[in-house]
Design a protein around this motif. Structure first.
Motif, short mmCIF file in Angstrom:
data_model
loop_
_atom_site.label_atom_id
_atom_site.label_comp_id
_atom_site.label_asym_id
_atom_site.label_seq_id
_atom_site.Cartn_x
_atom_site.Cartn_y
_atom_site.Cartn_z
N ALA A 79 0.83 -1.20 0.00
CA ALA A 79 0.00 0.00 0.00
C ALA A 79 0.86 1.25 0.00
CB ALA A 79 -0.92 -0.01 1.21
N ALA A 80 1.93 1.24 0.80
CA ALA A 80 2.83 2.39 0.85
C ALA A 80 3.48 2.62 -0.51
CB ALA A 80 3.90 2.17 1.91
N LYS A 81 3.89 1.53 -1.15
CA LYS A 81 4.54 1.65 -2.46
C LYS A 81 3.59 2.24 -3.49
CE LYS A 81 8.00 -1.99 -1.91
NZ LYS A 81 8.41 -3.37 -2.27
N GLU A 85 4.48 5.61 -5.41
CA GLU A 85 4.51 5.68 -6.88
C GLU A 85 3.60 6.78 -7.41
OE1 GLU A 85 3.40 1.74 -7.88
OE2 GLU A 85 5.38 0.87 -7.43
N ALA A 86 2.47 6.96 -6.75
CA ALA A 86 1.56 8.04 -7.15
C ALA A 86 2.21 9.39 -6.92
CB ALA A 86 0.25 7.94 -6.38
N VAL A 87 2.91 9.54 -5.79
CA VAL A 87 3.63 10.78 -5.50
C VAL A 87 4.67 11.05 -6.59
CG1 VAL A 87 5.30 11.87 -3.96
CG2 VAL A 87 3.28 10.73 -3.02
N ALA A 88 5.40 10.02 -6.97
CA ALA A 88 6.45 10.17 -7.99
C ALA A 88 5.85 10.59 -9.32
CB ALA A 88 7.22 8.86 -8.14
N ARG A 89 4.73 10.02 -9.70
CA ARG A 89 4.09 10.38 -10.97
C ARG A 89 3.62 11.83 -10.96
NH1 ARG A 89 1.70 5.24 -10.35
NH2 ARG A 89 -0.22 6.20 -9.59
N ARG A 96 0.24 19.14 -8.45
CA ARG A 96 0.11 19.14 -6.99
C ARG A 96 -1.20 18.51 -6.53
NH1 ARG A 96 3.75 21.54 -4.29
NH2 ARG A 96 2.42 21.65 -2.42
N ARG A 97 -2.10 18.26 -7.48
CA ARG A 97 -3.39 17.69 -7.09
C ARG A 97 -3.19 16.29 -6.50
NH1 ARG A 97 -8.86 17.14 -10.86
NH2 ARG A 97 -10.19 16.27 -9.20
N ASP A 98 -3.74 16.07 -5.33
CA ASP A 98 -3.67 14.79 -4.61
C ASP A 98 -2.28 14.47 -4.09
OD1 ASP A 98 -6.38 14.31 -5.01
OD2 ASP A 98 -6.03 13.24 -6.88
N LEU A 99 -1.33 15.40 -4.24
CA LEU A 99 0.02 15.13 -3.79
C LEU A 99 0.05 14.94 -2.26
CD1 LEU A 99 2.99 14.84 -4.59
CD2 LEU A 99 3.23 17.33 -4.29
N HIS A 100 -0.60 15.85 -1.55
CA HIS A 100 -0.61 15.75 -0.09
C HIS A 100 -1.30 14.47 0.37
CE1 HIS A 100 -0.85 16.93 4.10
NE2 HIS A 100 -2.17 16.69 4.08
N PHE A 101 -2.38 14.10 -0.30
CA PHE A 101 -3.13 12.89 0.04
C PHE A 101 -2.23 11.66 -0.04
CE2 PHE A 101 -5.36 9.15 -1.62
CZ PHE A 101 -6.33 8.95 -0.65
N HIS A 102 -1.53 11.51 -1.16
CA HIS A 102 -0.70 10.32 -1.35
C HIS A 102 0.53 10.33 -0.44
CE1 HIS A 102 -2.98 8.50 -4.56
NE2 HIS A 102 -3.01 9.64 -5.21
N ARG A 103 1.09 11.50 -0.19
CA ARG A 103 2.22 11.57 0.75
C ARG A 103 1.79 11.14 2.16
NH1 ARG A 103 5.03 17.36 -0.88
NH2 ARG A 103 6.45 16.55 -2.49
N LYS A 104 0.65 11.65 2.56
CA LYS A 104 0.14 11.34 3.89
C LYS A 104 -0.09 9.84 4.05
CE LYS A 104 -3.81 12.15 6.95
NZ LYS A 104 -5.11 12.87 7.10
#
Length: 204
Positions: A79-81, A85-89, A96-104
């Motif tokens: 799940a973390a990966k 991967e979403a953050v990297a994409r 920046r959309r959804d960046l904070h969500f995926h990092r969190k």
């Protein structure tokens, strides 16, 4: 077979009581999952007792209970990966959309790996140390032997009232098994019919 029934029943009772004793001794040590590792999804496992029964925990604020699932280290790592991967994409595209969500969620899922590892390690430790698996296997064999013995007695021809009494004794012996086994016994109805027919025969 009627002569062997007491010994077969005694082995079942001993095996059943052994499982109960193990559960009573070791259950106080059984781990309770923290909210951090409660998850629902592929790769998660149901929260169960030492002997395999589902455990219900409070869910929400309305007094409702449900059996939670618990994530494994592999589940949280995967799940973390996915979130990493979403953050990297997103970063690769300069968005920046959804960046904070995926990092969190990447941080949250990765932080749950070690608690999950500790929980399942304790489950494995207690399972091995208690001897519950061998005890459950013994109980399953004893129950199968008792069912076979009862079945043979119920199918046997009876010419006297003694045969009817033996059938009743066999049914009484089967009553020692747990309720779930009795409910799902595919021979239960047939046994009841055979006993009833024997009673009617002797009363005629």
């Amino acid at each position: 077979m009627a002569d062997a029934l007491p010994a077969v029943l005694a082995e079942y009772v001993a095996a059943r009581d052994n499982v109960r004793a193990i559960v009573a001794e070791w259950s106080p040590q059984w781990p309770v999952p923290g909210e951090q590792i409660i998850r629902y999804g592929a790769g998660c496992k149901d929260h169960r007792t030492l002997d395999g029964w589902g455990i219900e925990l409070p869910w929400g604020n309305r007094g409702v209970k449900r059996m939670p699932q618990i994530g494994t280290p592999d589940y949280f790592d995967a799940a973390a990966k996915r979130h990493e991967e979403a953050v990297a994409r997103i970063e690769a595209k300069g968005g920046r959309r959804d960046l904070h969500f995926h990092r969190k969620w990447a941080e949250s899922e990765r932080a749950a790996i070690e608690p999950a590892r500790a929980f399942w390690a304790e489950v494995d430790r207690i399972t091995a140390a208690s001897g519950i698996e061998a005890a459950k296997a013994r109980l399953a064999r004893a129950e199968a032997a008792l069912k076979s013995a009862v079945d043979q007695i119920m199918l046997a021809a009876d010419k006297t009232i003694t045969g009817t009494v033996i059938k009743a004794q066999a049914m009484t012996a089967w009553a020692e098994v747990d309720g779930l086994s009795r409910v799902f016994n595919d021979r239960g109805t047939a046994w009841a019919d055979l006993l009833a027919a024997s009673i009617v025969k002797q009363a005629a």
